[in-house]
Design an enzyme around this catalytic site. Structure first.
Site, PDB file in Angstrom:
ATOM      1  N   LYS A 182       0.842  -1.207   0.000  1.00 20.08           N
ATOM      2  CA  LYS A 182       0.000   0.000   0.000  1.00 20.08           C
ATOM      3  C   LYS A 182       0.872   1.250   0.000  1.00 20.08           C
ATOM      4  O   LYS A 182       0.605   2.218  -0.710  1.00 20.08           O
ATOM      5  CB  LYS A 182      -0.935  -0.013   1.220  1.00 20.08           C
ATOM      6  CG  LYS A 182      -2.045  -1.055   1.090  1.00 20.08           C
ATOM      7  CD  LYS A 182      -2.820  -1.253   2.379  1.00 20.08           C
ATOM      8  CE  LYS A 182      -3.811  -2.391   2.233  1.00 20.08           C
ATOM      9  NZ  LYS A 182      -4.528  -2.721   3.482  1.00 20.08           N
ATOM     10  N   GLN A 230      -4.181  -1.369   9.715  1.00 21.09           N
ATOM     11  CA  GLN A 230      -4.149  -2.678   9.061  1.00 21.09           C
ATOM     12  C   GLN A 230      -4.753  -3.755   9.964  1.00 21.09           C
ATOM     13  O   GLN A 230      -4.373  -3.886  11.135  1.00 21.09           O
ATOM     14  CB  GLN A 230      -2.692  -3.022   8.693  1.00 21.09           C
ATOM     15  CG  GLN A 230      -2.532  -4.321   7.939  1.00 21.09           C
ATOM     16  CD  GLN A 230      -3.209  -4.316   6.560  1.00 21.09           C
ATOM     17  OE1 GLN A 230      -3.105  -3.366   5.792  1.00 21.09           O
ATOM     18  NE2 GLN A 230      -3.936  -5.382   6.267  1.00 21.09           N
ATOM     19  N   ASP A 281     -10.571   3.246   4.652  1.00 19.88           N
ATOM     20  CA  ASP A 281     -10.992   1.847   4.506  1.00 19.88           C
ATOM     21  C   ASP A 281     -12.513   1.701   4.635  1.00 19.88           C
ATOM     22  O   ASP A 281     -13.069   0.658   4.352  1.00 19.88           O
ATOM     23  CB  ASP A 281     -10.318   0.974   5.575  1.00 19.88           C
ATOM     24  CG  ASP A 281      -9.058   0.294   5.046  1.00 19.88           C
ATOM     25  OD1 ASP A 281      -8.975   0.094   3.821  1.00 19.88           O
ATOM     26  OD2 ASP A 281      -8.180  -0.034   5.862  1.00 19.88           O
TER      27      ASP A 281
END
Ligand code: NDP
Length: 288
Positions: free
Chosen positions: A50, A94, A117
């Protein structure tokens, strides 16, 4: 036809580069905070990929690596600092987190306007009520694949296997908004094979290698394979038995090179969207 997610993701990233140059000309540097807790080796690879993708297109990313024994309060403290830091436009924590940290609480702690997200329940609630400004990365990437390939969802029977908060559930909402008739299946679903045989579209987000076999797929079905499973030799494969179903399907996404690169491209797009939201810049229609 094999849907080349990798090259579609490249095209999207190229378009984003132009957007970023425009933002930079206004003195705005899109910045993503990437938070990793612990030593999960798969998570480290995801975070590295990422960050690399951010660098490639000009998004500045700042990494926060916390030890495995970080407490929930310590992590929330960091998120609150990032929430109030105006240099940070997006926050990504994450997953999975160590078991002693409640993922729901962490999702709730991220400011909805920095929630790239799209895990904060305020944003998922907005999605359910039809506001598609911010859409979770994997479902959004899948919707983009349909758009790019001009595959209409209107009236189609779309069977989604998997009901996770990050893939299956938001994806079902999105497919519904695109006028598909949606069936959501999971580990307790009965007659899964029969349900799949009636599907115009199968989206597999299970995490079981070669789960979708030819007896489950009708001729001309579109297969979107979200699964990422590691083979014994270290290579990865999806949830569909690709070789067995590829000639029955009208379209199929490969693993790797299908949904995965799209997920990362959508993370970058969401970072641009949150950056614009924070700077009161209009979001172009194509972005949502
Ligand atoms: P979860 O483990 O959270 O969910 C898996 C889902 O599959 C659950 O809803 C589960 O049902 C269902 N399931 C498990 N076994 C069966 C079965 N035998 N029959 C029917 N349904 C079953 O996974 P995620 O949603 O997070 O991820 C799914 C897969 O997608 C994983 O391989 C993951 O690595 C991959 N992934 C890929 C991404 C990408 O960018 N390509 C992004 C995110 C995930 P139940 O709810 O009843 O347990």
């Amino acid at each position: 036809m094999i849907i080349d997610g990798k090259s579609i993701a490249e095209k999207i990233k190229n378009d984003l580069k132009t957007e970023i140059l425009e933002l930079k000309s206004k003195g705005i540097i899109p910045t993503l905070a990437v938070v990793l807790v612990g030593e999960n080796s798969a998570s480290k690879i995801y975070v590295r990929n990422k960050k690399k993708a951010c660098e490639e297109i000009g998004i500045y990313s700042e990494e926060f690596n916390l030890p495995e024994n970080t407490s929930e309060d310590e992590l929330i403290d960091l998120i609150e600092k990032l929430n109030s830091n105006s240099d940070i436009n997006g926050i990504l924590v994450q997953l999975p987190l160590p078991l002693h940290i409640n993922e729901k609480k962490i999702a709730e702690a991220i400011d909805p306007i920095k929630d790239v997200d799209v895990f904060n329940p305020i944003n998922t609630g907005r999605l359910i009520s039809g506001d598609t400004t911010l859409i979770p990365c994997t479902p959004k990437g899948i919707a983009e694949l349909f758009d790019y390939e001009k595959i209409s969802l209107k009236g189609k029977h779309c069977v989604i296997i998997g009901r996770s908060n990050i893939v299956g559930k938001p994806l079902a909402m999105l497919m519904l908004q695109k006028d598909a008739t949606v069936t959501i299946c999971h580990s307790k679903t009965k007659n899964l094979e029969k349900i799949c045989q009636n599907a115009d579209i199968i989206i597999a987000a299970i995490g079981k290698p070669k789960f979708i076999t030819k007896n489950m797929v009708k001729n001309g079905c579109v297969i979107i394979d979200v699964g990422i499973n590691r083979n014994k030799d270290g290579t990865i494969c999806g949830d569909a038995d690709f070789d067995e179903v590829k000639d029955i399907a009208s379209y199929i996404t490969p693993v790797p090179g299908g949904v995965g690169p799209m997920t990362i491209a959508m993370l970058l797009e969401n970072t641009i969207i949150t950056t614009k939201m924070q700077n009161n810049i209009d979001i172009k229609k194509g972005e949502i």
